[in-house]
Design an enzyme around this catalytic site. Structure first.
Site, PDB file in Angstrom:
ATOM      1  N   ASN A   1      -5.318   2.688 -13.198  1.00 16.48           N
ATOM      2  CA  ASN A   1      -4.375   1.713 -12.656  1.00 16.48           C
ATOM      3  C   ASN A   1      -2.963   2.275 -12.734  1.00 16.48           C
ATOM      4  O   ASN A   1      -2.639   3.026 -13.653  1.00 16.48           O
ATOM      5  CB  ASN A   1      -4.458   0.433 -13.509  1.00 16.48           C
ATOM      6  CG  ASN A   1      -3.495  -0.652 -13.045  1.00 16.48           C
ATOM      7  OD1 ASN A   1      -3.416  -0.974 -11.853  1.00 16.48           O
ATOM      8  ND2 ASN A   1      -2.728  -1.227 -13.980  1.00 16.48           N
TER       9      ASN A   1
ATOM     10  N   GLY B   1       0.778  -1.234   0.000  1.00 18.31           N
ATOM     11  CA  GLY B   1       0.000   0.000   0.000  1.00 18.31           C
ATOM     12  C   GLY B   1       0.810   1.285   0.000  1.00 18.31           C
ATOM     13  O   GLY B   1       0.328   2.320   0.469  1.00 18.31           O
TER      14      GLY B   1
ATOM     15  N   ASP C   1      -3.722  -3.999 -18.962  1.00 19.13           N
ATOM     16  CA  ASP C   1      -2.799  -2.865 -19.180  1.00 19.13           C
ATOM     17  C   ASP C   1      -2.922  -2.264 -20.585  1.00 19.13           C
ATOM     18  O   ASP C   1      -1.928  -1.760 -21.127  1.00 19.13           O
ATOM     19  CB  ASP C   1      -1.333  -3.297 -18.929  1.00 19.13           C
ATOM     20  CG  ASP C   1      -1.117  -3.864 -17.537  1.00 19.13           C
ATOM     21  OD1 ASP C   1      -1.791  -3.421 -16.596  1.00 19.13           O
ATOM     22  OD2 ASP C   1      -0.262  -4.764 -17.388  1.00 19.13           O
TER      23      ASP C   1
ATOM     24  N   ASP D   1      -9.435  -0.753 -19.201  1.00 24.39           N
ATOM     25  CA  ASP D   1     -10.470  -1.276 -20.097  1.00 24.39           C
ATOM     26  C   ASP D   1     -10.487  -2.796 -19.950  1.00 24.39           C
ATOM     27  O   ASP D   1      -9.911  -3.330 -19.005  1.00 24.39           O
ATOM     28  CB  ASP D   1     -10.257  -0.786 -21.540  1.00 24.39           C
ATOM     29  CG  ASP D   1      -8.971  -1.326 -22.143  1.00 24.39           C
ATOM     30  OD1 ASP D   1      -8.324  -2.207 -21.519  1.00 24.39           O
ATOM     31  OD2 ASP D   1      -8.620  -0.873 -23.248  1.00 24.39           O
ATOM     32  N   GLU D   2     -11.095  -3.482 -20.913  1.00 27.62           N
ATOM     33  CA  GLU D   2     -11.247  -4.937 -20.758  1.00 27.62           C
ATOM     34  C   GLU D   2      -9.948  -5.730 -20.851  1.00 27.62           C
ATOM     35  O   GLU D   2      -9.868  -6.856 -20.408  1.00 27.62           O
ATOM     36  CB  GLU D   2     -12.207  -5.457 -21.822  1.00 27.62           C
ATOM     37  CG  GLU D   2     -13.636  -5.349 -21.388  1.00 27.62           C
ATOM     38  CD  GLU D   2     -14.558  -5.898 -22.450  1.00 27.62           C
ATOM     39  OE1 GLU D   2     -14.331  -7.034 -22.891  1.00 27.62           O
ATOM     40  OE2 GLU D   2     -15.479  -5.158 -22.838  1.00 27.62           O
TER      41      GLU D   2
ATOM     42  N   HIS E   1       0.911   1.073 -13.207  1.00 29.58           N
ATOM     43  CA  HIS E   1       1.700  -0.086 -13.612  1.00 29.58           C
ATOM     44  C   HIS E   1       3.182   0.293 -13.564  1.00 29.58           C
ATOM     45  O   HIS E   1       3.561   1.364 -14.056  1.00 29.58           O
ATOM     46  CB  HIS E   1       1.304  -0.542 -15.024  1.00 29.58           C
ATOM     47  CG  HIS E   1       2.043  -1.777 -15.436  1.00 29.58           C
ATOM     48  ND1 HIS E   1       1.705  -3.021 -14.964  1.00 29.58           N
ATOM     49  CD2 HIS E   1       3.129  -1.941 -16.223  1.00 29.58           C
ATOM     50  CE1 HIS E   1       2.555  -3.911 -15.453  1.00 29.58           C
ATOM     51  NE2 HIS E   1       3.428  -3.283 -16.216  1.00 29.58           N
TER      52      HIS E   1
ATOM     53  N   VAL F   1      -8.175  -9.485 -11.272  1.00 32.91           N
ATOM     54  CA  VAL F   1      -8.731  -9.048 -12.559  1.00 32.91           C
ATOM     55  C   VAL F   1     -10.109  -8.435 -12.304  1.00 32.91           C
ATOM     56  O   VAL F   1     -10.958  -9.028 -11.635  1.00 32.91           O
ATOM     57  CB  VAL F   1      -8.848 -10.254 -13.529  1.00 32.91           C
ATOM     58  CG1 VAL F   1      -9.538  -9.838 -14.819  1.00 32.91           C
ATOM     59  CG2 VAL F   1      -7.465 -10.831 -13.809  1.00 32.91           C
TER      60      VAL F   1
HETATM   61  C1  GAR Z   1       3.369  -1.206  -7.340  1.00 30.86           C
HETATM   62  O1  GAR Z   1       4.686  -1.221  -7.810  1.00 30.86           O
HETATM   63  C2  GAR Z   1       2.388  -1.195  -8.495  1.00 30.86           C
HETATM   64  O2  GAR Z   1       2.827  -0.434  -9.571  1.00 30.86           O
HETATM   65  C3  GAR Z   1       2.342  -2.651  -8.838  1.00 30.86           C
HETATM   66  O3  GAR Z   1       2.309  -3.308  -7.582  1.00 30.86           O
HETATM   67  C4  GAR Z   1       3.035  -2.521  -6.630  1.00 30.86           C
HETATM   68  C5  GAR Z   1       2.172  -2.303  -5.407  1.00 30.86           C
HETATM   69  O4  GAR Z   1       2.885  -1.683  -4.383  1.00 30.86           O
HETATM   70  N1  GAR Z   1       1.214  -2.971  -9.661  1.00 30.86           N
HETATM   71  C6  GAR Z   1       1.249  -3.875 -10.636  1.00 30.86           C
HETATM   72  O5  GAR Z   1       2.224  -4.544 -10.874  1.00 30.86           O
HETATM   73  C7  GAR Z   1      -0.049  -4.004 -11.416  1.00 30.86           C
HETATM   74  N2  GAR Z   1       0.168  -4.741 -12.633  1.00 30.86           N
HETATM   75  P1  GAR Z   1       2.151  -0.949  -3.186  1.00 30.86           P
HETATM   76  O6  GAR Z   1       1.147  -1.932  -2.591  1.00 30.86           O
HETATM   77  O7  GAR Z   1       3.249  -0.634  -2.213  1.00 30.86           O
HETATM   78  O8  GAR Z   1       1.489   0.291  -3.712  1.00 30.86           O
END
Ligand code: GAR
Length: 197
Positions: free
Chosen positions: A108, A12, A151, A147-148, A110, A93
């Site tokens: 989101n 988080g 990424d 979207d569907e 990424h 998902v």
């Molecule tokens: C982050 O690096 C985020 O970008 C990634 O998970 C981590 C969560 O960290 N998300 C993905 O990989 C989504 N495909 P956090 O819980 O410390 O924010």
């Protein structure tokens, strides 16, 4: 005031960045109305609690099948009446019915420069492992609409981060978070909350 719902699965730190930027006024006209985690042990729920935000867990483990989980998840989302749903490290998902219902209202973060190192199987540390394995010199992070696809939605903001000699996946992950994710996710929310997109 933009009502935000944040979905999380782990530490988080992106949630924390949003909380901190709301508190210091960098994100204007927005408040977090609920945090949903799919994992009851996620430290993100502790962060929500410490900030006085309603944090709940909706776990697939507690439902007999995916449809039942999706139904319960969507009900908990709707209950919070969000204007914007932020996926901040959410590793579930999103069901199609939710994408349809909240079209253009889900974003989101990424941890790469999409379209590199994204799509099915690219999440968390795996993204950074793949970037280092490929030997790229620049990576970064992307905020995009959901979207569907995985990424594939329209890109809102990106920020580049240089790979440094001796980087390990964990070291790179931390730098991408600090230099990119924690900057562009709050920025995108502020832009959406203030009609600047
Ligand atoms: C982050 O690096 C985020 O970008 C990634 O998970 C981590 C969560 O960290 N998300 C993905 O990989 C989504 N495909 P956090 O819980 O410390 O924010």
């Amino acid at each position: 005031m933009l009502n935000i719902l944040v979905c999380v699965s782990g530490g988080g730190t992106n949630l924390q960045a949003i909380i901190d930027r709301i508190n210091d006024g960098t994100i204007r006209n927005a408040k977090i109305v609920r945090v949903i985690s799919n994992n009851k042990d996620a430290y993100a729920l502790e962060r929500a609690k410490n900030a006085g935000i309603d944090g709940i867990c909706v776990s697939p483990k507690d439902y007999e099948n995916r449809d039942k989980f999706n139904e319960a998840f969507l009900a908990k989302v709707k209950e919070a009446k969000p204007d914007l749903i932020v996926l901040a490290g959410f590793l579930v998902v999103i069901p199609k019915i939710m994408i349809d219902e909240y079209a253009g209202k889900i974003i989101n973060i990424h941890p790469s420069l999409i379209p590199s190192f994204c799509g099915t199987g690219y999440y968390g540390l795996k993204v950074h492992e793949a970037a280092l394995e490929r030997g790229v010199k620049v990576t970064g992070a992307t905020v995009h609409f959901v979207d569907e696809g995985t990424d594939t939605g329209p890109i809102i903001l990106q920020k580049a981060v240089y790979i440094e000699k001796g980087d390990t996946p964990k070291v790179l992950q931390q730098r991408v978070m600090e230099e990119a994710e924690w900057q562009i996710l709050p920025k995108a929310i502020d832009m959406i909350a203030n009609g600047e997109l």
